[in-house]
Design an enzyme around this catalytic site. Structure first.
Site, PDB file in Angstrom:
ATOM      1  N   PRO A   1       0.823  -1.225   0.000  1.00 20.03           N
ATOM      2  CA  PRO A   1       0.000   0.000   0.000  1.00 20.03           C
ATOM      3  C   PRO A   1       0.858   1.277   0.000  1.00 20.03           C
ATOM      4  O   PRO A   1       0.505   2.259  -0.651  1.00 20.03           O
ATOM      5  CB  PRO A   1      -0.817  -0.122   1.287  1.00 20.03           C
ATOM      6  CG  PRO A   1      -0.921  -1.596   1.530  1.00 20.03           C
ATOM      7  CD  PRO A   1       0.357  -2.188   1.017  1.00 20.03           C
TER       8      PRO A   1
ATOM      9  N   ALA B   1       4.219   1.322  -0.841  1.00 17.01           N
ATOM     10  CA  ALA B   1       5.435   1.138  -1.640  1.00 17.01           C
ATOM     11  C   ALA B   1       5.040   0.646  -3.030  1.00 17.01           C
ATOM     12  O   ALA B   1       4.932  -0.555  -3.276  1.00 17.01           O
ATOM     13  CB  ALA B   1       6.385   0.149  -0.965  1.00 17.01           C
TER      14      ALA B   1
ATOM     15  N   GLY C   1     -19.858   6.729 -31.846  1.00 15.86           N
ATOM     16  CA  GLY C   1     -20.855   6.371 -30.827  1.00 15.86           C
ATOM     17  C   GLY C   1     -20.841   4.891 -30.459  1.00 15.86           C
ATOM     18  O   GLY C   1     -20.860   4.541 -29.279  1.00 15.86           O
TER      19      GLY C   1
ATOM     20  N   GLU D   1       3.971  -2.999 -13.650  1.00 22.22           N
ATOM     21  CA  GLU D   1       5.390  -3.301 -13.893  1.00 22.22           C
ATOM     22  C   GLU D   1       6.230  -2.029 -14.097  1.00 22.22           C
ATOM     23  O   GLU D   1       7.133  -1.987 -14.925  1.00 22.22           O
ATOM     24  CB  GLU D   1       5.546  -4.277 -15.060  1.00 22.22           C
ATOM     25  CG  GLU D   1       5.070  -5.654 -14.659  1.00 22.22           C
ATOM     26  CD  GLU D   1       5.585  -6.771 -15.519  1.00 22.22           C
ATOM     27  OE1 GLU D   1       6.754  -6.709 -15.916  1.00 22.22           O
ATOM     28  OE2 GLU D   1       4.818  -7.704 -15.777  1.00 22.22           O
TER      29      GLU D   1
ATOM     30  N   THR E   1       5.391   2.339 -13.740  1.00 17.60           N
ATOM     31  CA  THR E   1       4.606   3.310 -14.510  1.00 17.60           C
ATOM     32  C   THR E   1       5.444   3.888 -15.658  1.00 17.60           C
ATOM     33  O   THR E   1       6.677   3.766 -15.673  1.00 17.60           O
ATOM     34  CB  THR E   1       4.179   4.490 -13.604  1.00 17.60           C
ATOM     35  OG1 THR E   1       5.378   5.138 -13.144  1.00 17.60           O
ATOM     36  CG2 THR E   1       3.361   4.034 -12.405  1.00 17.60           C
ATOM     37  N   SER E   2       4.762   4.573 -16.565  1.00 15.15           N
ATOM     38  CA  SER E   2       5.504   5.208 -17.673  1.00 15.15           C
ATOM     39  C   SER E   2       6.476   6.251 -17.127  1.00 15.15           C
ATOM     40  O   SER E   2       7.537   6.503 -17.711  1.00 15.15           O
ATOM     41  CB  SER E   2       4.527   5.850 -18.659  1.00 15.15           C
ATOM     42  OG  SER E   2       3.844   4.833 -19.371  1.00 15.15           O
TER      43      SER E   2
HETATM   44  N1  COS Z   1      18.281  -3.327 -12.733  1.00 12.67           N
HETATM   45  C1  COS Z   1      19.241  -3.806 -11.921  1.00 12.67           C
HETATM   46  N2  COS Z   1      19.606  -3.185 -10.774  1.00 12.67           N
HETATM   47  C2  COS Z   1      18.962  -2.063 -10.455  1.00 12.67           C
HETATM   48  C3  COS Z   1      17.935  -1.506 -11.246  1.00 12.67           C
HETATM   49  C4  COS Z   1      17.620  -2.188 -12.442  1.00 12.67           C
HETATM   50  N3  COS Z   1      16.651  -1.747 -13.249  1.00 12.67           N
HETATM   51  N4  COS Z   1      17.478  -0.383 -10.665  1.00 12.67           N
HETATM   52  C5  COS Z   1      18.190  -0.226  -9.537  1.00 12.67           C
HETATM   53  N5  COS Z   1      19.077  -1.240  -9.409  1.00 12.67           N
HETATM   54  C6  COS Z   1      20.050  -1.431  -8.336  1.00 12.67           C
HETATM   55  C7  COS Z   1      20.965  -0.222  -8.230  1.00 12.67           C
HETATM   56  O1  COS Z   1      22.091  -0.350  -9.083  1.00 12.67           O
HETATM   57  C8  COS Z   1      21.356  -0.235  -6.776  1.00 12.67           C
HETATM   58  O2  COS Z   1      22.370  -1.184  -6.570  1.00 12.67           O
HETATM   59  P1  COS Z   1      23.579  -0.882  -5.541  1.00 12.67           P
HETATM   60  O3  COS Z   1      22.906  -0.819  -4.189  1.00 12.67           O
HETATM   61  O4  COS Z   1      24.482  -2.054  -5.702  1.00 12.67           O
HETATM   62  O5  COS Z   1      24.162   0.420  -5.950  1.00 12.67           O
HETATM   63  C9  COS Z   1      20.108  -0.755  -6.073  1.00 12.67           C
HETATM   64  O6  COS Z   1      19.378  -1.493  -7.078  1.00 12.67           O
HETATM   65  C10 COS Z   1      19.241   0.343  -5.517  1.00 12.67           C
HETATM   66  O7  COS Z   1      18.947   1.193  -6.581  1.00 12.67           O
HETATM   67  P2  COS Z   1      18.387   2.679  -6.423  1.00 12.67           P
HETATM   68  O8  COS Z   1      19.090   3.382  -5.275  1.00 12.67           O
HETATM   69  O9  COS Z   1      18.419   3.298  -7.756  1.00 12.67           O
HETATM   70  O10 COS Z   1      16.886   2.389  -5.944  1.00 12.67           O
HETATM   71  P3  COS Z   1      15.671   3.365  -5.816  1.00 12.67           P
HETATM   72  O11 COS Z   1      15.024   3.056  -4.527  1.00 12.67           O
HETATM   73  O12 COS Z   1      16.073   4.771  -6.120  1.00 12.67           O
HETATM   74  O13 COS Z   1      14.618   2.840  -6.954  1.00 12.67           O
HETATM   75  C11 COS Z   1      13.601   2.522  -9.088  1.00 12.67           C
HETATM   76  C12 COS Z   1      14.887   2.682  -8.256  1.00 12.67           C
HETATM   77  C13 COS Z   1      12.688   3.724  -9.053  1.00 12.67           C
HETATM   78  C14 COS Z   1      14.097   2.285 -10.502  1.00 12.67           C
HETATM   79  C15 COS Z   1      12.822   1.271  -8.562  1.00 12.67           C
HETATM   80  O14 COS Z   1      12.271   1.513  -7.290  1.00 12.67           O
HETATM   81  C16 COS Z   1      11.696   0.813  -9.477  1.00 12.67           C
HETATM   82  O15 COS Z   1      11.945   0.191 -10.508  1.00 12.67           O
HETATM   83  N6  COS Z   1      10.448   1.117  -9.114  1.00 12.67           N
HETATM   84  C17 COS Z   1       9.287   0.626  -9.824  1.00 12.67           C
HETATM   85  C18 COS Z   1       8.852  -0.675  -9.242  1.00 12.67           C
HETATM   86  C19 COS Z   1       7.905  -1.402 -10.133  1.00 12.67           C
HETATM   87  O16 COS Z   1       8.155  -1.627 -11.295  1.00 12.67           O
HETATM   88  N7  COS Z   1       6.798  -1.788  -9.524  1.00 12.67           N
HETATM   89  C20 COS Z   1       5.829  -2.594 -10.199  1.00 12.67           C
HETATM   90  C21 COS Z   1       5.675  -3.841  -9.402  1.00 12.67           C
HETATM   91  S1  COS Z   1       5.604  -5.269 -10.297  1.00 12.67           S
HETATM   92  S2  COS Z   1       3.870  -5.284 -11.136  1.00 12.67           S
END
Ligand code: COS
Length: 387
Positions: A134, A136, A346, A369, A371-372
């Site tokens: 919720p 995250a 329509g 998976e 957002t855009s």
């Molecule tokens: N692939 C591989 N590694 C990744 C990555 C990716 N796409 N994105 C981040 N990482 C790694 C980073 O390199 C970092 O590694 P180190 O700790 O070794 O440096 C670690 O993960 C943390 O990364 P970061 O600090 O960038 O994390 P953030 O919390 O800033 O988040 C985003 C990064 C926004 C890209 C991530 O939270 C995300 O993808 N969010 C969307 C989630 C999603 O798709 N939800 C849908 C659920 S499934 S239906």
């Protein structure tokens, strides 16, 4: 060298998926959209054909289709059939992929073949990927589900949200933190199977689209998970999640192409039949321009998907490209399905035609998976650096 010829396996899989979409999904898509029932009979038929777990290696009961390009081609066809049913189907591999990517030998041998076998009632087993909570969503790293270390394993507590197949799955891949102060480094991934007590099916969402898919909360209440069910090392969980999504985003993007193509097909056919001002509306330049843009954008999106998938298949970095494919395809699907409703006018707004469903189904593609907007964040990090 660039080539677009499909190989034998790709042609065979495409044909099988298309036939399944046309004969088994399309005729019932409206029913499941209307009733929001889970499409068990379709899932059963898909399972019999191996369409649920074809991406697993043969030694684990799959068809050994490891190519992400092939997967993208298949998913485009299935989403062309019905995005809701295809989402229920695809969620199984999304739930299983962390095991395939990060599981040890014992974990793979225990769980992957088991997932390919039917339940005692004859229905296929389901898997689910339980990351979102919720509080995250896009900020997946801030998840709060706790994994408290105890003798022999962990006790999980927390609530997962918007989980496809959530609570009805036989296996959930659950992401939880053993130490929130460590941020993403405190996150672990666990295989939680339905023999473990305390996995409670929460509220099922009533959704705008993809209604044939089951989206629900999953509540974890003092669930004991043995240590051998942790994926990778302690603290690997965020990487497991990110790498899984890097892998699936090109394929999810191909699903968006499938929905857009379904909408385009309907709009084109309708424009050739519908007469106004004494001729088919397809003869009007206003409609021709819309159809041309739709067709071009679908092709462009497919090329982005295939390129991202190709890079992945060749072991090249592909996270940026799969985010580009996901963002462009999802936004394109929203536009193309909206324009398809416009071409039908329509009647497009009524449930007598499927385009309003395509439009509702397309919207989730800009959200799930990642957002855009999240895709744009990922892309921009590759452009300007990660600092
Ligand atoms: N692939 C591989 N590694 C990744 C990555 C990716 N796409 N994105 C981040 N990482 C790694 C980073 O390199 C970092 O590694 P180190 O700790 O070794 O440096 C670690 O993960 C943390 O990364 P970061 O600090 O960038 O994390 P953030 O919390 O800033 O988040 C985003 C990064 C926004 C890209 C991530 O939270 C995300 O993808 N969010 C969307 C989630 C999603 O798709 N939800 C849908 C659920 S499934 S239906």
């Amino acid at each position: 060298m660039i080539g677009f010829e499909l190989d034998e396996e790709q042609l065979r899989m495409k044909e099988m998926a298309h036939e399944f979409a046309e004969k088994e999904m399309r005729p019932v898509a409206g029913h499941y959209d209307e009733t929001e029932e889970f499409p068990w009979p379709v899932m059963k038929k898909a399972s019999d054909l191996g369409l649920l777990t074809y991406a697993l290696p043969e030694e684990y009961g799959g068809a050994g289709v490891s190519s992400v390009v092939t997967d993208s081609i298949v998913q485009e066809e299935l989403f062309w059939g019905c995005a809701g049913i295809a989402t229920s189907m695809g969620a199984i591999m999304l739930g299983a992929l962390p095991i395939l990517l990060y599981g040890g030998d014992e974990q793979k041998k225990k769980y992957l073949p088991w997932l390919t076998q039917c339940r005692p009632d004859g229905n296929p087993r389901l898997a689910a990927f339980a990351l979102t909570e919720p509080d995250a969503g896009s900020d997946a790293g801030s998840l709060k589900t706790s994994a408290k270390k105890v003798d022999g394993g962990y006790i999980l507590n927390g609530t997962k949200q918007f989980i496809t197949n959530g609570g009805i799955a036989d296996l959930h891949t659950v992401f939880a933190t053993h130490d929130p102060s460590k941020g993403t480094d405190g996150i672990d991934a666990f295989i939680v199977d339905n023999s473990m007590k305390g996995v409670i099916a929460g509220k099922k969402e009533k959704k705008m689209g993809i209604r044939a898919s089951h989206t629900a909360q999953v509540i974890l209440e003092d669930v004991f998970v043995p240590e051998e069910n942790r994926l990778g090392e302690e603290g690997d969980g965020f990487l497991v999640a990110m790498n899984t999504l890097d892998h699936t985003r090109a394929v999810t993007a191909a699903g968006a192409v499938g929905v857009a193509r379904a909408a385009f097909d309907t709009a084109l056919a309708y424009s050739l039949e519908r007469k106004q001002f004494g001729r088919a509306i397809a003869k009007q330049q206003a409609i021709q321009f819309m159809l041309s843009d739709m067709a071009t954008e679908i092709e462009a999106a497919r090329m982005l998907c295939w390129r991202a998938a190709w890079l992945f298949d060749h072991g090249e970095p592909s996270a940026k490209e799969s985010s580009m494919a996901k963002q462009y395809s999802a936004d394109m699907a929203m536009k193309v399905t909206t324009d398809a409703v416009q071409v039908l006018g329509g009647v497009g707004y009524t449930r007598d035609y499927p385009v309003e469903k395509f439009m509702r189904d397309a919207k989730i593609m800009q959200i799930y998976e990642g957002t855009s907007q999240i895709q744009r964040i990922v892309i921009s990090r590759f452009l300007i650096g990660f600092g």
